[in-house]
Design a protein around this motif. Structure first.
Motif, mmCIF file in Angstrom:
data_model
loop_
_atom_site.group_PDB
_atom_site.id
_atom_site.type_symbol
_atom_site.label_atom_id
_atom_site.label_comp_id
_atom_site.label_asym_id
_atom_site.label_seq_id
_atom_site.Cartn_x
_atom_site.Cartn_y
_atom_site.Cartn_z
ATOM 1 N N UNK A 139 143.621 7.388 59.896
ATOM 2 C CA UNK A 139 143.365 8.645 59.188
ATOM 3 C C UNK A 139 144.583 9.569 59.245
ATOM 4 N N UNK A 140 145.237 9.634 60.406
ATOM 5 C CA UNK A 140 146.373 10.546 60.544
ATOM 6 C C UNK A 140 147.527 10.106 59.650
ATOM 7 N N UNK A 151 140.772 17.272 57.244
ATOM 8 C CA UNK A 151 139.772 16.427 56.593
ATOM 9 C C UNK A 151 138.761 15.976 57.637
ATOM 10 N N UNK A 152 137.528 15.822 57.205
ATOM 11 C CA UNK A 152 136.545 15.178 58.062
ATOM 12 C C UNK A 152 136.611 13.677 57.771
ATOM 13 N N UNK A 153 136.685 12.895 58.846
ATOM 14 C CA UNK A 153 136.838 11.451 58.739
ATOM 15 C C UNK A 153 135.476 10.785 58.874
ATOM 16 N N UNK A 154 135.159 9.911 57.941
ATOM 17 C CA UNK A 154 133.919 9.133 58.043
ATOM 18 C C UNK A 154 134.245 7.660 57.807
ATOM 19 N N UNK A 179 136.924 7.224 54.867
ATOM 20 C CA UNK A 179 137.059 8.283 53.874
ATOM 21 C C UNK A 179 137.482 9.554 54.586
ATOM 22 N N UNK A 180 138.374 10.291 53.961
ATOM 23 C CA UNK A 180 138.753 11.611 54.452
ATOM 24 C C UNK A 180 138.317 12.612 53.395
ATOM 25 N N UNK A 197 133.246 11.670 62.026
ATOM 26 C CA UNK A 197 133.777 11.093 63.266
ATOM 27 C C UNK A 197 134.857 11.962 63.888
ATOM 28 N N UNK A 198 135.471 12.809 63.070
ATOM 29 C CA UNK A 198 136.540 13.637 63.606
ATOM 30 C C UNK A 198 137.166 14.479 62.516
ATOM 31 N N UNK A 199 138.106 15.322 62.925
ATOM 32 C CA UNK A 199 138.819 16.180 61.980
ATOM 33 C C UNK A 199 140.306 15.893 62.076
ATOM 34 N N UNK A 200 140.898 15.515 60.954
ATOM 35 C CA UNK A 200 142.308 15.119 60.959
ATOM 36 C C UNK A 200 142.968 15.630 59.685
ATOM 37 N N UNK A 201 144.148 16.253 59.831
ATOM 38 C CA UNK A 201 144.841 16.639 58.612
ATOM 39 C C UNK A 201 145.803 17.786 58.808
#
Lengths: 180, 200
Positions: free
Chosen positions: A114-115, A69-72, A17-18, A80-84
């Motif tokens: 996610x990316x 987005x925060x990735x879960x 999920x983002x 888990x990380x920040x991507x967007x």
């Protein structure tokens, strides 16, 4: 008083999920930003600097209407990380940014998954026609991810004129509508 | 539009709203100028944008933060006031910044008094302000708000002075709160034309 971002999108991929960042993400983000893992994105930061980074990660959404987005993993809210999409003042073009915050999140193709979703969101929903990613020349994992996403080095394209940015590589993403 | 649900405060002359994207140029003008020398500046354009974004994010992380001060009639911005507590701050701070050019009309006093009252009404039992000892205008405002230098309190990094605000009880219908409100009314009075050194 709880104050939350409103009207933010949720993107679902096969495994992830983002979602928009929230206050509960701060500890995980800080652990990452003060660690050596943040060395390619201006870190390691002080705790105060890291806290402000988390603040502007949220504020970017209000300023631009989009942001990292925060990735879960699906079924978990653990970040888990920040991507967007990322476009603060001084950026030379609109960026797709990424950072995976914990080593456990690596090696599973999560950043790629996610990316890709975040780039598709920027192209399909934000009207972007192109995007770049700024990458430290020593950040091999990030360069590998950019290549995997179909990016090419955009030599000579300017990067932000800021301290510590000398030699930053600019990777250009395939344009909207072009298969990666 | 992506937004945060930030409460709105109204005073006689002012409306305090959360920082909005369209207010950013006013913030940038001050924070990239020498005016910001006591607030960690002057900043470059990138730092200023990121700080403004962090002002917004502060609300989401803490549930409180800094408001943008607007004129009730014209919506023009005059500065910011509210609460501020990034990671390094020992205690929650009542903070303010007034744009150069909006000084001398009591806006910082009126806005900060309202912001502090809001937080006190919402359960705060006190607050401090961290002020550069060379920032005489801010020290004067802290004292007009009834804050007193607290030499025992922890500082941010040793280069700032801590001013401790009066407790909620000390501002509940007291001579102190009457005095603050009287000063604000003087500024708001169209017939009041102060002479001499502008405070803020």
């Amino acid at each position: 008083m709880t104050i939350k971002l409103a009207n933010t999108p949720l993107i679902e991929t096969e495994r992830l999920n983002l979602r928009a960042p929230h206050a509960g993400d701060v500890d995980a983000a800080l652990d990452f930003l003060v660690s050596d893992r943040a060395r390619f994105i201006g870190g390691p930061y002080t705790r105060d600097g890291a806290w402000r980074n988390m603040g502007n990660l949220i504020g970017h959404w209000v300023m631009r209407g989009y942001g990292l987005f925060v990735v879960t993993e699906k079924g978990s809210d653990h970040p888990l990380g920040g991507i967007g999409p990322w476009y603060p003042e001084s950026w030379t073009d609109r960026e797709i940014g990424w950072s995976m915050w914990s080593p456990e999140a690596e090696g599973k193709g999560y950043a790629f998954e996610a990316a890709q979703a975040a780039r598709a969101y920027a192209y399909d929903n934000l009207g972007w026609t192109t995007a770049i990613s700024y990458i430290d020349p020593e950040n091999e994992r990030s360069i590998a991810l950019a290549m995997r996403m179909g990016c090419t080095l955009d030599e000579g394209f300017p990067y932000p004129d800021l301290d510590g940015w000398e030699g930053t590589l600019v990777f250009r993403h395939p344009s909207a509508g072009v298969p990666a | 539009m992506t937004e945060l649900a930030i409460p709105v405060l109204e005073t006689e002359r002012l409306v305090l709203r959360g920082p909005e994207p369209e207010d950013y140029p006013d913030f940038k003008a001050t924070f990239t100028s020498y005016r910001a020398r006591f607030m960690g500046g002057p900043l470059n354009a990138y730092e200023s944008w990121m700080l403004y974004a962090a002002e917004i994010g502060h609300w989401a992380i803490r549930g409180y933060g800094m408001w943008m001060i607007h004129d009730r009639k014209t919506d023009e911005t005059y500065g910011m006031a509210g609460a501020w507590k990034p990671a390094k701050w020992p205690e929650a701070e009542i903070a303010w910044v007034i744009w150069p050019g909006a000084e001398g009309r009591g806006y910082a006093l009126e806005a900060t008094h309202a912001a502090r009252a809001h937080y006190y009404k919402n359960g705060w039992d006190g607050a401090v302000s961290y002020i550069d000892p060379k920032n005489l205008a801010s020290i004067r405002l802290a004292e007009r708000l009834g804050a007193k230098r607290d030499k025992q309190a922890a500082t941010i990094d040793g280069s700032d002075s801590v001013f401790r605000h009066p407790s909620p009880a000390a501002l509940d219908n007291t001579q102190l709160s009457d005095g603050i409100e009287m000063e604000i009314r003087h500024y708001a009075d169209p017939l009041f034309k102060p002479e001499g050194w502008a405070l803020d």
